[in-house]
Every structure is written in structure tokens, then in C-alpha cells.
Design a protein around this motif. Structure first.
Motif, PDB file in Angstrom:
ATOM      1  N   ASP A  57     -68.114   4.157   1.345  1.00 15.45           N
ATOM      2  CA  ASP A  57     -66.736   3.695   1.539  1.00 15.45           C
ATOM      3  C   ASP A  57     -66.641   3.038   2.913  1.00 15.45           C
ATOM      4  OD1 ASP A  57     -64.035   3.255   1.272  1.00 15.45           O
ATOM      5  OD2 ASP A  57     -63.451   5.344   1.552  1.00 15.45           O
ATOM      6  N   ILE A  58     -66.740   1.726   2.924  1.00 14.14           N
ATOM      7  CA  ILE A  58     -66.701   0.979   4.178  1.00 14.14           C
ATOM      8  C   ILE A  58     -65.633  -0.100   4.030  1.00 14.14           C
ATOM      9  CG2 ILE A  58     -67.998  -0.476   5.773  1.00 14.14           C
ATOM     10  CD1 ILE A  58     -70.536   0.985   4.718  1.00 14.14           C
ATOM     11  N   LYS A  59     -64.572   0.022   4.820  1.00 17.44           N
ATOM     12  CA  LYS A  59     -63.470  -0.925   4.723  1.00 17.44           C
ATOM     13  C   LYS A  59     -62.685  -0.943   6.033  1.00 17.44           C
ATOM     14  CE  LYS A  59     -60.946   2.742   2.433  1.00 17.44           C
ATOM     15  NZ  LYS A  59     -60.624   3.258   1.125  1.00 17.44           N
ATOM     16  N   SER A  60     -61.886  -1.994   6.204  1.00 13.62           N
ATOM     17  CA  SER A  60     -61.036  -2.083   7.388  1.00 13.62           C
ATOM     18  C   SER A  60     -59.858  -3.001   7.084  1.00 13.62           C
ATOM     19  CB  SER A  60     -61.821  -2.626   8.585  1.00 13.62           C
ATOM     20  OG  SER A  60     -62.199  -3.966   8.355  1.00 13.62           O
ATOM     21  N   GLN A  61     -58.807  -2.861   7.867  1.00 13.65           N
ATOM     22  CA  GLN A  61     -57.653  -3.736   7.731  1.00 13.65           C
ATOM     23  C   GLN A  61     -56.985  -3.894   9.087  1.00 13.65           C
ATOM     24  OE1 GLN A  61     -54.916  -2.874   4.572  1.00 13.65           O
ATOM     25  NE2 GLN A  61     -53.615  -4.611   5.055  1.00 13.65           N
ATOM     26  N   VAL A  73     -55.919  -9.321   7.695  1.00  9.13           N
ATOM     27  CA  VAL A  73     -57.227  -9.462   7.066  1.00  9.13           C
ATOM     28  C   VAL A  73     -57.709  -8.067   6.685  1.00  9.13           C
ATOM     29  CG1 VAL A  73     -58.477  -9.384   9.266  1.00  9.13           C
ATOM     30  CG2 VAL A  73     -59.542 -10.429   7.301  1.00  9.13           C
ATOM     31  N   TYR A  74     -58.291  -7.965   5.502  1.00  5.51           N
ATOM     32  CA  TYR A  74     -58.955  -6.707   5.159  1.00  5.51           C
ATOM     33  C   TYR A  74     -60.322  -6.997   4.595  1.00  5.51           C
ATOM     34  CZ  TYR A  74     -57.449  -7.147   0.217  1.00  5.51           C
ATOM     35  OH  TYR A  74     -57.241  -7.552  -1.074  1.00  5.51           O
ATOM     36  N   ILE A  85     -63.913 -10.303   2.101  1.00  7.81           N
ATOM     37  CA  ILE A  85     -63.005 -10.523   3.222  1.00  7.81           C
ATOM     38  C   ILE A  85     -61.781 -11.254   2.688  1.00  7.81           C
ATOM     39  CG2 ILE A  85     -62.713 -11.578   5.491  1.00  7.81           C
ATOM     40  CD1 ILE A  85     -65.914 -11.509   5.533  1.00  7.81           C
ATOM     41  N   VAL A  86     -60.629 -10.660   2.847  1.00  4.67           N
ATOM     42  CA  VAL A  86     -59.383 -11.254   2.372  1.00  4.67           C
ATOM     43  C   VAL A  86     -58.476 -11.468   3.573  1.00  4.67           C
ATOM     44  CG1 VAL A  86     -57.371 -10.991   0.873  1.00  4.67           C
ATOM     45  CG2 VAL A  86     -59.588 -10.045   0.178  1.00  4.67           C
TER      46      VAL A  86
END
Length: 115
Positions: A57-61, A73-74, A85-86
Motif C-alpha cells: 500500500d503505497i500512495k500519497s495525496q 495530485v495523488y 499519478i493523477v
């Protein structure tokens, strides 16, 4: 019927406390109320990140807002190993998303489609 003395003392203390809160006592406390301007233009910034290798589980926002415009951006690591990348901008006229990917899809990666 006799009432224990501590019960009477408790009732008396409660009554005096209530009486003092509403201006009847000598030690009146003035509480400052926080002023909130509900008409002020919104302005904020926040971000978070998760990096849990055990559960993949690797994510950021990251997001900011200034008046009527919100930008952010997330990112997240997809099951096939690519990083999604959004980037987005939201305003009075809707939301615009730009999606891109980094890396290569790994055949047989976590959750990959093998058909």
C-alpha cells in the motif's frame, strides 16, 4: 429517613456552581467566544502519504485550495507495479483530471491480469 451529609454537601455545591455560572456569584467568569468568519474565502493546504511495503500500500495525496480553485495530485502504486499519478484542478466550471503512469507493467505482479 436520614440523608447522608455528603449527599447534602454535593447538592449544595452543585447548586452554588450553577448559580455562579449564570451571574449570581461574585466570581463571574467571562468566556471569550471564537469568531469564525463564514464569508471569508476558503484557503487550505493538506497532504498525506502511506508507505506500507508489507501490504503493498503505497500512495500519497497533496491538495491546496485558494478561493474558488482547488489543485491537487495523488499517486498510488498499482497492483501491476506501475505508479499512477493523477493531477486535478477544480473550480467554478468543473474538474479537470490529468492521469499518467510511470514504470512498466510487471507480468505476474500483485493483482496483475494473466489471461
Amino acid at each position: 429517613m436520614t440523608v447522608p451529609i455528603f449527599v447534602l454537601a454535593l447538592v449544595l455545591a452543585s447548586a452554588l456552581s450553577v448559580y455562579g455560572q449564570f451571574g449570581g456569584g461574585h466570581n463571574e467568569h467571562h468566556h471569550l467566544e471564537e469568531y469564525i468568519d463564514y464569508k471569508a474565502p476558503p484557503h487550505y493546504h493538506w497532504d498525506y502519504a502511506v508507505h506500507d511495503l508489507k501490504h503493498h500500500d503505497i500512495k500519497s495525496q497533496h491538495e491546496t485550495r485558494d478561493h474558488d480553485q482547488t489543485k491537487g495530485v495523488y499517486t498510488l502504486l498499482q497492483p501491476d507495479g506501475r505508479k499512477r499519478i493523477v493531477e486535478y484542478v477544480a473550480g467554478k466550471h468543473g474538474v479537470d483530471y490529468k492521469v499518467r503512469y510511470e514504470g512498466h507493467s510487471e507480468h505476474g505482479g500483485i493483482g496483475s491480469y494473466s489471461g
